[in-house]
Design an enzyme around this catalytic site. Structure first.
Site, PDB file in Angstrom:
ATOM      1  N   ASP A 153      15.524 151.994 -44.024  1.00 35.46           N
ATOM      2  CA  ASP A 153      16.583 150.537 -43.570  1.00 35.46           C
ATOM      3  C   ASP A 153      17.847 150.687 -44.133  1.00 35.46           C
ATOM      4  O   ASP A 153      18.071 151.455 -45.679  1.00 35.46           O
ATOM      5  CB  ASP A 153      16.297 149.621 -43.757  1.00 35.46           C
ATOM      6  CG  ASP A 153      17.062 148.391 -44.242  1.00 35.46           C
ATOM      7  OD1 ASP A 153      17.484 147.795 -43.187  1.00 35.46           O
ATOM      8  OD2 ASP A 153      17.403 147.706 -45.008  1.00 35.46           O
ATOM      9  N   ASP A 155      21.029 148.410 -44.168  1.00 37.51           N
ATOM     10  CA  ASP A 155      22.126 147.858 -45.411  1.00 37.51           C
ATOM     11  C   ASP A 155      21.407 146.814 -46.484  1.00 37.51           C
ATOM     12  O   ASP A 155      20.102 146.633 -45.408  1.00 37.51           O
ATOM     13  CB  ASP A 155      22.336 146.116 -44.298  1.00 37.51           C
ATOM     14  CG  ASP A 155      23.404 146.827 -43.297  1.00 37.51           C
ATOM     15  OD1 ASP A 155      23.431 147.553 -42.245  1.00 37.51           O
ATOM     16  OD2 ASP A 155      24.613 146.075 -43.047  1.00 37.51           O
ATOM     17  N   ASP A 161      25.592 144.359 -48.082  1.00 40.72           N
ATOM     18  CA  ASP A 161      25.713 144.335 -46.805  1.00 40.72           C
ATOM     19  C   ASP A 161      27.296 144.166 -46.137  1.00 40.72           C
ATOM     20  O   ASP A 161      27.386 144.419 -46.094  1.00 40.72           O
ATOM     21  CB  ASP A 161      25.054 142.796 -47.135  1.00 40.72           C
ATOM     22  CG  ASP A 161      24.175 142.723 -45.825  1.00 40.72           C
ATOM     23  OD1 ASP A 161      23.543 143.232 -44.136  1.00 40.72           O
ATOM     24  OD2 ASP A 161      24.126 141.086 -45.742  1.00 40.72           O
ATOM     25  N   THR A 189      17.583 151.629 -38.619  1.00 45.48           N
ATOM     26  CA  THR A 189      18.541 150.133 -38.945  1.00 45.48           C
ATOM     27  C   THR A 189      18.388 149.668 -38.342  1.00 45.48           C
ATOM     28  O   THR A 189      18.160 149.906 -36.819  1.00 45.48           O
ATOM     29  CB  THR A 189      19.705 151.177 -39.626  1.00 45.48           C
ATOM     30  OG1 THR A 189      20.616 149.636 -39.627  1.00 45.48           O
ATOM     31  CG2 THR A 189      20.027 151.928 -38.929  1.00 45.48           C
ATOM     32  N   ASP A 341      24.820 136.483 -39.989  1.00 51.82           N
ATOM     33  CA  ASP A 341      24.743 137.365 -38.915  1.00 51.82           C
ATOM     34  C   ASP A 341      22.773 137.121 -38.145  1.00 51.82           C
ATOM     35  O   ASP A 341      21.810 136.638 -39.023  1.00 51.82           O
ATOM     36  CB  ASP A 341      25.029 138.327 -38.443  1.00 51.82           C
ATOM     37  CG  ASP A 341      24.819 139.845 -38.423  1.00 51.82           C
ATOM     38  OD1 ASP A 341      22.856 139.726 -38.851  1.00 51.82           O
ATOM     39  OD2 ASP A 341      25.360 140.162 -39.387  1.00 51.82           O
ATOM     40  N   LYS A 349      10.750 147.364 -35.781  1.00 54.26           N
ATOM     41  CA  LYS A 349      10.728 148.935 -36.891  1.00 54.26           C
ATOM     42  C   LYS A 349       9.669 149.488 -36.971  1.00 54.26           C
ATOM     43  O   LYS A 349       9.398 150.866 -37.318  1.00 54.26           O
ATOM     44  CB  LYS A 349      11.167 148.495 -38.414  1.00 54.26           C
ATOM     45  CG  LYS A 349      13.336 148.355 -38.175  1.00 54.26           C
ATOM     46  CD  LYS A 349      13.564 148.074 -40.130  1.00 54.26           C
ATOM     47  CE  LYS A 349      15.002 147.841 -39.694  1.00 54.26           C
ATOM     48  NZ  LYS A 349      15.987 147.940 -40.471  1.00 54.26           N
ATOM     49  N   ASP A 373      14.749 146.483 -47.521  1.00 58.32           N
ATOM     50  CA  ASP A 373      15.062 144.903 -48.196  1.00 58.32           C
ATOM     51  C   ASP A 373      14.198 143.709 -47.640  1.00 58.32           C
ATOM     52  O   ASP A 373      14.158 142.738 -48.402  1.00 58.32           O
ATOM     53  CB  ASP A 373      16.317 144.261 -48.089  1.00 58.32           C
ATOM     54  CG  ASP A 373      16.772 144.900 -46.811  1.00 58.32           C
ATOM     55  OD1 ASP A 373      17.296 145.095 -46.422  1.00 58.32           O
ATOM     56  OD2 ASP A 373      17.336 143.504 -47.395  1.00 58.32           O
TER      57      ASP A 373
HETATM   58  P1  IMP Z   1      19.487 147.409 -41.844  1.00 53.71           P
HETATM   59  O1  IMP Z   1      19.533 146.276 -42.195  1.00 53.71           O
HETATM   60  O2  IMP Z   1      20.432 148.401 -41.530  1.00 53.71           O
HETATM   61  O3  IMP Z   1      18.081 147.077 -40.789  1.00 53.71           O
HETATM   62  O4  IMP Z   1      21.063 146.593 -40.691  1.00 53.71           O
HETATM   63  C1  IMP Z   1      20.873 144.604 -39.796  1.00 53.71           C
HETATM   64  C2  IMP Z   1      22.605 144.137 -39.890  1.00 53.71           C
HETATM   65  O5  IMP Z   1      22.875 145.414 -38.394  1.00 53.71           O
HETATM   66  C3  IMP Z   1      22.683 142.992 -39.285  1.00 53.71           C
HETATM   67  O6  IMP Z   1      22.459 142.276 -40.352  1.00 53.71           O
HETATM   68  C4  IMP Z   1      23.722 143.551 -38.048  1.00 53.71           C
HETATM   69  O7  IMP Z   1      25.249 143.389 -39.394  1.00 53.71           O
HETATM   70  C5  IMP Z   1      24.011 144.974 -37.946  1.00 53.71           C
HETATM   71  N1  IMP Z   1      24.161 145.006 -36.968  1.00 53.71           N
HETATM   72  C6  IMP Z   1      25.276 145.959 -35.603  1.00 53.71           C
HETATM   73  N2  IMP Z   1      24.234 145.929 -34.781  1.00 53.71           N
HETATM   74  C7  IMP Z   1      23.523 145.371 -34.645  1.00 53.71           C
HETATM   75  C8  IMP Z   1      22.326 144.861 -33.315  1.00 53.71           C
HETATM   76  O8  IMP Z   1      22.183 145.615 -32.609  1.00 53.71           O
HETATM   77  N3  IMP Z   1      21.496 144.907 -34.063  1.00 53.71           N
HETATM   78  C9  IMP Z   1      21.401 143.635 -34.952  1.00 53.71           C
HETATM   79  N4  IMP Z   1      22.030 143.857 -35.699  1.00 53.71           N
HETATM   80  C10 IMP Z   1      23.130 144.862 -35.701  1.00 53.71           C
HETATM   81 MG    MG Z   2      18.234 145.960 -44.464  1.00 58.41          MG
END
Ligand code: IMP
Ligand code: MG
Length: 419
Positions: A153, A155, A161, A189, A341, A349, A373
């Site tokens: 993943d 963020d 984050d 992601t 957000d 996923k 996470d």
């Molecule tokens: P991950 O933890 O890598 O899965 O990323 C999640 C974060 O990506 C979310 O909290 C958003 O801040 C950001 N994000 C940006 N674009 C998108 C989208 O199109 N869908 C979902 N999350 C997005």
């Molecule tokens: Mg994450």
């Protein structure tokens, strides 16, 4: 739905992991019976180490028993009767195990680092059990290696984050090391963009380091990015300015994904958007709606921070509305709380990891590890990866680094054994 039900649901079910809670409950018994808190003011008694070793033996015996119960569940899975396993009766929410878990050895390993058995006042905690489960999973993967695919993943797992993977991030040399040992890498992601540039901006530390490394060019091809949960696939491309190249959907979609209709996608996002708009209005949120090709979300207005309760309420309402809609039954989606957000993405996923497995020629779930996470059962997006492969649940990027170091150490031990 009674008020009581709503309270139970909202406060408990989706904020607990039933397997972890169950193991924690089992370990509470030896803690109560053996931890001897009075020894603190009776120094003449048995030594701290002696008491700890007795307690450790009891904890480890329990972990051995749980390991066997998991093996029994796997035997039931193979016979097609997983609904009748003992574990399923004890923890109804458990799903598929892709490998056995080396729980006994993992407990001893973590106990030598966290001194769980040495504690007299603080019983084995959620985090203790979560880390023991992670170690048990990677021990089992390394022992039955090779580990063919590791998906991460973004963020909170690779970087904080909302931040980016900058060149000083200690995870970079560890990921390159995994690639040198032959593992494929997928960054799965939720961040969803159709352009390579946007991913380069988020991941440039890793991409630049891979580009500059002396790894054979064909090995560098073993890194891909799956964005928007399961909507955009990019492969490493040293000759492109962004070091990534979009892979056309027809080249990587799973057959089931080709059945997702554009009209359904629009309909689902319309319902999600209208639900998000209602919640923003009702909860007086300082939010902006973001509508994309494959996602819709709310983000805070500049400088604003939403409280956890508001974010969770928004996710749970939107998820429920989508679940009961006819299109929500036809099309997979993922509604989750991203920390500050809320997004609803098409797909999830599990499809992202399955697409990575397919891209690299059909890697099995038992040879794949997803590190993330977000593993709570509602409002979390890594949770669905459990349908496709083994997983490790980390709490911050430092834990990801620790996990990769642990894997390196275990791998070396394994190499020495087989030499
Ligand atoms: P991950 O933890 O890598 O899965 O990323 C999640 C974060 O990506 C979310 O909290 C958003 O801040 C950001 N994000 C940006 N674009 C998108 C989208 O199109 N869908 C979902 N999350 C997005
Ligand atoms: Mg994450």
């Amino acid at each position: 739905m009674t008020t009581r039900y709503r309270v139970e649901y909202a406060l408990k079910t989706h904020r607990r992991d039933q397997l972890i809670e169950w193991v924690k409950g089992l370990l509470a018994v030896p803690f109560v019976l053996h931890s001897q808190p009075t020894a603190v003011f009776e120094p003449q008694g048995t030594s701290v180490d002696e008491t700890a070793l007795v307690t450790q033996r009891r904890y480890a015996e329990i972990m051995r028993d749980v390991e066997e119960i998991v093996n029994d569940h796997i035997a039931h899975q193979q016979a097609g009767t997983h609904d009748r396993s003992k574990l399923k009766l004890l923890v109804p929410s458990v799903a598929t195990f892709f490998t056995p878990l080396a729980l006994h050895d993992a407990f001893i390993w973590q106990d030598q680092r966290r001194f769980i058995s040495w504690r007299r006042f603080v019983p084995p905690s959620f985090n203790d059990v979560r880390l023991v489960l992670n170690t048990a999973q990677v021990m089992s993967l390394v022992r039955n290696g090779p580990l063919e695919l590791v998906t991460f993943d973004g963020d909170v797992t690779l970087y904080d984050d909302g931040q980016s993977l900058t060149p000083d991030n200690p995870v970079i040399p560890r990921i390159l090391q995994l690639m040198r040992r032959g593992s494929r890498i997928g960054i799965v992601t939720a961040a969803g963009y159709a352009e390579a540039r946007r991913y380069y901006e988020r991941l440039y530390g890793l991409l630049d380091a891979l580009h500059a490394s002396n790894m054979p060019p064909s090995w560098k091809q073993n890194l891909i990015v799956l964005g928007g949960e399961s909507n955009y696939c990019f492969k490493f491309a040293g000759d492109s300015p962004d070091l990534l190249k979009l892979v056309p959907r027809n080249d990587w979609l799973l057959p089931e994904m080709t059945l997702w209709q554009e009209s359904d996608i629009t309909e689902l996002l319309d319902i999600a958007e209208s639900s998000l708009r209602d919640t923003v209005k009702n909860m007086r949120m300082d939010a902006l709606i973001v509508r994309k090709e494959r996602a819709v979300g709310i983000i805070p207005q500049a400088g604003h921070k939403f409280c956890r309760e508001t974010l969770e309420e928004t996710v749970l309402i939107t998820q429920k509305i989508l679940e009961i809609s006819p299109v929500g039954r036809r099309l997979p989606f993922c509604a989750f709380n991203g920390g500050n957000d809320v997004f609803v993405d098409i797909g999830d996923k599990s499809w992202g990891v399955l697409a990575c497995q397919r891209f690299f020629g059909g890697i099995e779930g038992g040879k794949t590890l997803h590190v993330g996470d977000q593993f709570l059962s509602a409002g979390a997006n890594d949770f669905k990866a459990r349908l496709a492969c083994t997983t490790a649940w980390i709490a911050n990027p430092a834990e990801t680094v620790q996990l990769l170091d642990e894997m390196g150490e275990l791998d070396e031990m394994q190499q020495r054994k087989t030499r």
